[in-house]
Design a protein around this motif. Sequence first.
Motif, mmCIF file in Angstrom:
data_model
loop_
_atom_site.group_PDB
_atom_site.id
_atom_site.type_symbol
_atom_site.label_atom_id
_atom_site.label_comp_id
_atom_site.label_asym_id
_atom_site.label_seq_id
_atom_site.Cartn_x
_atom_site.Cartn_y
_atom_site.Cartn_z
ATOM 1 N N LEU A 124 77.964 79.346 30.410
ATOM 2 C CA LEU A 124 77.940 80.628 31.520
ATOM 3 C C LEU A 124 79.105 81.353 31.625
ATOM 4 N N ILE A 125 79.165 82.470 31.717
ATOM 5 C CA ILE A 125 80.318 83.296 32.186
ATOM 6 C C ILE A 125 80.029 84.051 33.331
ATOM 7 N N ASN A 126 80.452 83.651 34.384
ATOM 8 C CA ASN A 126 80.021 84.653 35.786
ATOM 9 C C ASN A 126 81.593 85.113 36.422
ATOM 10 N N LEU A 127 81.239 86.471 36.199
ATOM 11 C CA LEU A 127 82.705 87.397 36.698
ATOM 12 C C LEU A 127 82.275 88.156 38.055
ATOM 13 N N CYS A 128 81.173 87.835 38.288
ATOM 14 C CA CYS A 128 80.557 88.731 39.545
ATOM 15 C C CYS A 128 81.309 88.296 40.587
ATOM 16 N N ASN A 129 81.764 89.600 41.641
ATOM 17 C CA ASN A 129 82.155 89.421 42.843
ATOM 18 C C ASN A 129 83.285 88.525 43.062
ATOM 19 N N GLY A 130 84.288 88.817 42.071
ATOM 20 C CA GLY A 130 85.516 87.701 42.134
ATOM 21 C C GLY A 130 85.230 86.601 41.651
ATOM 22 N N MET A 131 84.179 85.948 41.107
ATOM 23 C CA MET A 131 84.073 84.891 40.408
ATOM 24 C C MET A 131 84.913 84.758 39.177
ATOM 25 N N LYS A 132 85.353 83.571 38.883
ATOM 26 C CA LYS A 132 86.054 83.330 37.550
ATOM 27 C C LYS A 132 85.360 82.206 37.013
ATOM 28 N N PHE A 133 84.074 81.967 36.610
ATOM 29 C CA PHE A 133 83.684 80.898 36.045
ATOM 30 C C PHE A 133 83.123 80.971 34.599
ATOM 31 N N ILE A 134 83.714 80.038 33.739
ATOM 32 C CA ILE A 134 83.410 79.873 32.304
ATOM 33 C C ILE A 134 83.319 78.541 32.059
ATOM 34 N N GLY A 135 82.041 78.089 31.420
ATOM 35 C CA GLY A 135 81.966 76.546 31.032
ATOM 36 C C GLY A 135 80.525 76.363 30.809
ATOM 37 N N MET A 136 80.313 75.232 30.756
ATOM 38 C CA MET A 136 79.021 74.858 30.597
ATOM 39 C C MET A 136 78.237 74.242 31.682
ATOM 40 N N THR A 137 77.144 74.846 32.181
ATOM 41 C CA THR A 137 76.462 74.128 33.383
ATOM 42 C C THR A 137 75.604 73.058 33.090
ATOM 43 N N THR A 138 74.972 72.875 31.898
ATOM 44 C CA THR A 138 74.562 71.971 31.561
ATOM 45 C C THR A 138 74.695 71.450 29.802
ATOM 46 N N CYS A 139 74.815 70.301 29.663
ATOM 47 C CA CYS A 139 75.270 70.054 28.175
ATOM 48 C C CYS A 139 74.569 68.619 27.342
ATOM 49 N N ASN A 140 73.123 68.744 27.329
ATOM 50 C CA ASN A 140 72.480 67.625 27.003
ATOM 51 C C ASN A 140 72.135 67.448 25.754
ATOM 52 N N ASP A 141 72.081 68.681 24.821
ATOM 53 C CA ASP A 141 71.379 68.640 23.509
ATOM 54 C C ASP A 141 72.732 69.016 22.361
ATOM 55 N N ASN A 142 73.903 69.574 22.848
ATOM 56 C CA ASN A 142 75.014 69.726 21.834
ATOM 57 C C ASN A 142 74.480 70.655 20.759
ATOM 58 N N LEU A 143 73.857 71.680 21.345
ATOM 59 C CA LEU A 143 73.254 72.880 20.426
ATOM 60 C C LEU A 143 73.950 73.978 20.385
ATOM 61 N N LEU A 144 75.026 74.176 21.086
ATOM 62 C CA LEU A 144 75.813 75.365 21.334
ATOM 63 C C LEU A 144 77.409 75.078 20.659
ATOM 64 N N ASP A 145 78.017 75.958 20.090
ATOM 65 C CA ASP A 145 79.362 75.773 19.628
ATOM 66 C C ASP A 145 80.120 77.034 20.213
ATOM 67 N N ILE A 146 81.204 76.779 20.818
ATOM 68 C CA ILE A 146 81.975 77.853 21.638
ATOM 69 C C ILE A 146 83.245 78.146 20.852
ATOM 70 N N GLN A 147 83.443 79.360 20.552
ATOM 71 C CA GLN A 147 84.789 79.769 20.018
ATOM 72 C C GLN A 147 85.420 80.813 20.792
ATOM 73 N N LYS A 148 86.982 80.414 20.687
ATOM 74 C CA LYS A 148 87.654 81.434 21.169
ATOM 75 C C LYS A 148 88.393 82.005 20.011
ATOM 76 N N TYR A 149 88.866 83.533 20.059
ATOM 77 C CA TYR A 149 89.354 83.879 18.563
ATOM 78 C C TYR A 149 91.066 83.391 18.558
ATOM 79 N N SER A 150 91.678 83.476 19.457
ATOM 80 C CA SER A 150 93.071 83.197 19.379
ATOM 81 C C SER A 150 93.699 82.502 20.949
ATOM 82 N N ASP A 151 94.650 81.713 20.789
ATOM 83 C CA ASP A 151 95.309 81.416 22.059
ATOM 84 C C ASP A 151 95.854 82.543 22.597
ATOM 85 N N LEU A 152 96.273 83.610 21.712
ATOM 86 C CA LEU A 152 97.087 84.819 22.147
ATOM 87 C C LEU A 152 96.037 85.761 22.799
#
Length: 290
Positions: A124-152
Amino acid sequence: MKSAAMTITAPYFSDADPNSYKLRLTTSGTGTHSIWKRYIVKEVTVLIKDNVNYKNTACYSRADLHMKTADGRYYEMNDYAEEFILYWNMKYNTMVQMKTVRCDNDRANCTCAVSVRAGGDIFLINLCNGMKFIGMTTCNDNLLDIQKYSDLEYQMLKYFLIPKQMSVLTFTGTVIKIHITQLPDYDDMLNIDLDIKMAPKDFQSISGLCGTFDSDSGNDFHTRNGTVTDRATFINAWRYHSTATSSATSSTGIFREDRTIIVVTMLALGTAGIAMATTVTKRSFRIHNV
């Protein structure tokens, strides 16, 4: 002569899949004549041929909102702000939802939140109404791979470090590219642009605002029972809280605004005042550079 059948699954995602593989077979060390134990068969080259021209096929949602289905049908979606099902592969239980809000002085819609679900995993990414939420809300099956493109590739937004671009890779090979931008003309609002790159397992298996992905853009505007319809009815049908919502999408509160996932600490390093961010998640998940 005995024959054997097997399924080979590529350990790659998206369009980077090779079109050939080397297959090496080895017999077991038990249950056979001694001369055949641990026998290695000569390496075989397996050539892969795609039955569907899925490469470079994508559905997208852009600020205002400008939309495109997987089969290439363009449309606008400024009727109302709501939570929508953008992509739904029912066969493999994967879904992308988006939340839109009014922006540009109430003249357009922008996307402020997105969730990606595969099996028992939700990113989940939630930026609504000033929220700054980025992360897993559930992680039971390990079916998703999250990638960021660069530390920069981070942007400083009012004391928060937000990644500019991320990708979520599903176990079926579908790639959800997420691009976060600040819109100066829209009172510096944070907007999320989404590009969903189709995989072969999506062909004739998806529904939602991305259309049907069956090489026929004429049936992209469809209701939940598959009836071809007009644009307005199509958009209304894929509201997440539509009265037509089935039990498969009955979970609620995915975009609720009571989560705190990103804890940002300001460290004064000399005169630079560099911002350092610490991410705290309820469950662990993989984020790595491309």
